[in-house]
Write an enzyme that holds these catalytic residues in place. Structure first.
Site, PDB file in Angstrom:
ATOM      1  N   TYR A  45      13.184  11.575   0.519  1.00  0.00           N
ATOM      2  CA  TYR A  45      12.610  11.588  -0.856  1.00  0.00           C
ATOM      3  C   TYR A  45      11.079  11.086  -0.867  1.00  0.00           C
ATOM      4  O   TYR A  45      10.327  11.703  -1.280  1.00  0.00           O
ATOM      5  CB  TYR A  45      13.545  10.690  -1.548  1.00  0.00           C
ATOM      6  CG  TYR A  45      13.074  10.426  -2.996  1.00  0.00           C
ATOM      7  CD1 TYR A  45      12.796  11.659  -3.888  1.00  0.00           C
ATOM      8  CD2 TYR A  45      12.596   9.225  -3.447  1.00  0.00           C
ATOM      9  CE1 TYR A  45      12.179  11.218  -5.281  1.00  0.00           C
ATOM     10  CE2 TYR A  45      12.124   9.092  -4.658  1.00  0.00           C
ATOM     11  CZ  TYR A  45      11.904  10.024  -5.605  1.00  0.00           C
ATOM     12  OH  TYR A  45      11.375   9.649  -6.724  1.00  0.00           O
TER      13      TYR A  45
ATOM     14  N   ASN B   3       9.334   1.325 -21.483  1.00  0.00           N
ATOM     15  CA  ASN B   3       8.167   1.180 -22.425  1.00  0.00           C
ATOM     16  C   ASN B   3       6.956   1.011 -21.722  1.00  0.00           C
ATOM     17  O   ASN B   3       5.987   1.271 -22.330  1.00  0.00           O
ATOM     18  CB  ASN B   3       8.800   0.183 -23.655  1.00  0.00           C
ATOM     19  CG  ASN B   3       9.835   0.858 -24.321  1.00  0.00           C
ATOM     20  OD1 ASN B   3       9.958   1.883 -24.957  1.00  0.00           O
ATOM     21  ND2 ASN B   3      10.951   0.183 -24.314  1.00  0.00           N
TER      22      ASN B   3
ATOM     23  N   ALA C 172       8.550  16.228 -13.551  1.00  0.00           N
ATOM     24  CA  ALA C 172       9.720  17.124 -12.843  1.00  0.00           C
ATOM     25  C   ALA C 172       9.694  16.744 -11.171  1.00  0.00           C
ATOM     26  O   ALA C 172       8.665  16.830 -10.689  1.00  0.00           O
ATOM     27  CB  ALA C 172       9.734  18.510 -13.190  1.00  0.00           C
TER      28      ALA C 172
ATOM     29  N   SER D  11       6.505   7.452  -6.667  1.00  0.00           N
ATOM     30  CA  SER D  11       7.271   6.749  -6.430  1.00  0.00           C
ATOM     31  C   SER D  11       6.989   5.330  -5.413  1.00  0.00           C
ATOM     32  O   SER D  11       5.965   5.669  -4.451  1.00  0.00           O
ATOM     33  CB  SER D  11       8.565   7.126  -5.850  1.00  0.00           C
ATOM     34  OG  SER D  11       9.713   6.342  -5.392  1.00  0.00           O
TER      35      SER D  11
END
Length: 305
Positions: A135, A202, A67, A109
């Site tokens: 960010y 995946n 989240a 990230s």
């Protein structure tokens, strides 16, 4: 073993929960929105405002924290990112430590490392972080808060910094590129010669699951990609091939393309199409004895369905 998944209704969260179900791994899903995917064990929770997070942790051994606030609009404030990413991660980590959670896996990230890489100079795990926007700075602050809490409480952490994540259900720029190829739009990118690292959903899910239990993952930071770079023209060709469409790209001066993008406020999108961001995942593969199990061709084919 039981895993708590935050952000379970998101793009990565949905795929992760589906894979855990397929592997018969017990998990609890939590999200700020309703139980959209009908998870058997689901707790509705706003991680920013809920009085106590203890209920989330009950019976769980590992937390995978997905989240957070990604790029929503160009004018998102530093405070919004700090609250959603840094403060929430800090709050969740404290609750996990107080409830005896063994390991917290945090999905950060690659923007912590910056926005681009030089020719033949991929970003490495050992490189000094260099976030360039609110960010990226908030994700780095979240990493640092997590590490501090884990060291103080003898709890393991794992930090994963994915490159661009693509797959079935992806949105934003990658979805727009797929749409352009589907519509047969000619794209002025034939002369682009860049190197972009990406990771299929995946492959990322397989890596996340591996880091939940691998003892060598403890207190490590991992970069994540498919392990092979591609150029934007090559990516468009792969998408077109998977869609059984003709590739429609043509040469156009990149300098003029960037100038036009600046005029129309699209510089960031063009930078991603024409610039390079390559990562070296050797630390990830060597430490974990893990290699991306799915090829970029198969991941693209799944993404365009």
């Amino acid at each position: 073993m039981k895993i708590l998944i935050t952000g379970a209704n998101g793009f990565i969260g949905t795929h992760l929960c589906n894979e855990l179900s397929n592997r018969n791994v017990k998990f609890r899903a939590t999200a700020r929105s309703a139980n959209e995917n009908n998870y058997a064990d689901f707790i509705h929770c706003d991680l920013e405002t809920t009085d106590s997070l203890d209920q989330l942790m009950d019976g769980c051994d590992i937390v995978v924290h997905l989240a957070g606030r990604a790029h929503v609009t160009s004018d998102d404030s530093q405070e919004q990112y700090q609250v959603a990413n840094e403060f929430v991660t800090q709050r969740l980590a404290n609750a996990a430590a107080q409830n005896g959670i063994a390991r917290l896996v945090y999905i950060s990230s690659i923007k912590v490392n910056g926005e681009s890489s030089g020719p033949g100079l991929p970003i490495r795990q050992s490189d000094t972080p260099n976030p360039l926007d609110n960010y990226g700075r908030s994700k780095l602050a979240a990493e640092q808060a997590l590490q501090e809490i884990c060291r103080a409480n003898n709890m393991d952490y794992v930090i994963i910094r994915p490159t661009l994540v693509y797959g079935q259900g992806v949105k934003a720029n990658f979805s727009a590129l797929i749409s352009a190829v589907k519509r047969g739009l000619p794209l002025p990118i034939a002369t682009v010669k860049n190197e972009r690292s990406m990771i299929g959903i995946n492959n990322l899910i397989d890596l996340i699951v591996a880091t939940c239990t691998n003892p060598k993952a403890a207190n490590q930071t991992f970069l994540a990609s498919d392990g092979i770079d591609t150029s934007t023209p090559a990516l468009v060709r792969l998408i077109a091939k998977s869609l059984n469409r003709q590739t429609r790209i043509f040469p156009f001066p990149i300098s003029i393309l960037r100038l036009l993008a600046a005029v129309f406020g699209k510089s960031s999108a063009i930078d991603k199409l024409t610039g390079s961001l390559s990562v070296d995942i050797s630390h990830t593969t060597n430490t974990l004895n893990w290699h991306p199990p799915f090829s970029i061709e198969s991941e693209i084919a799944k993404a365009v369905k």
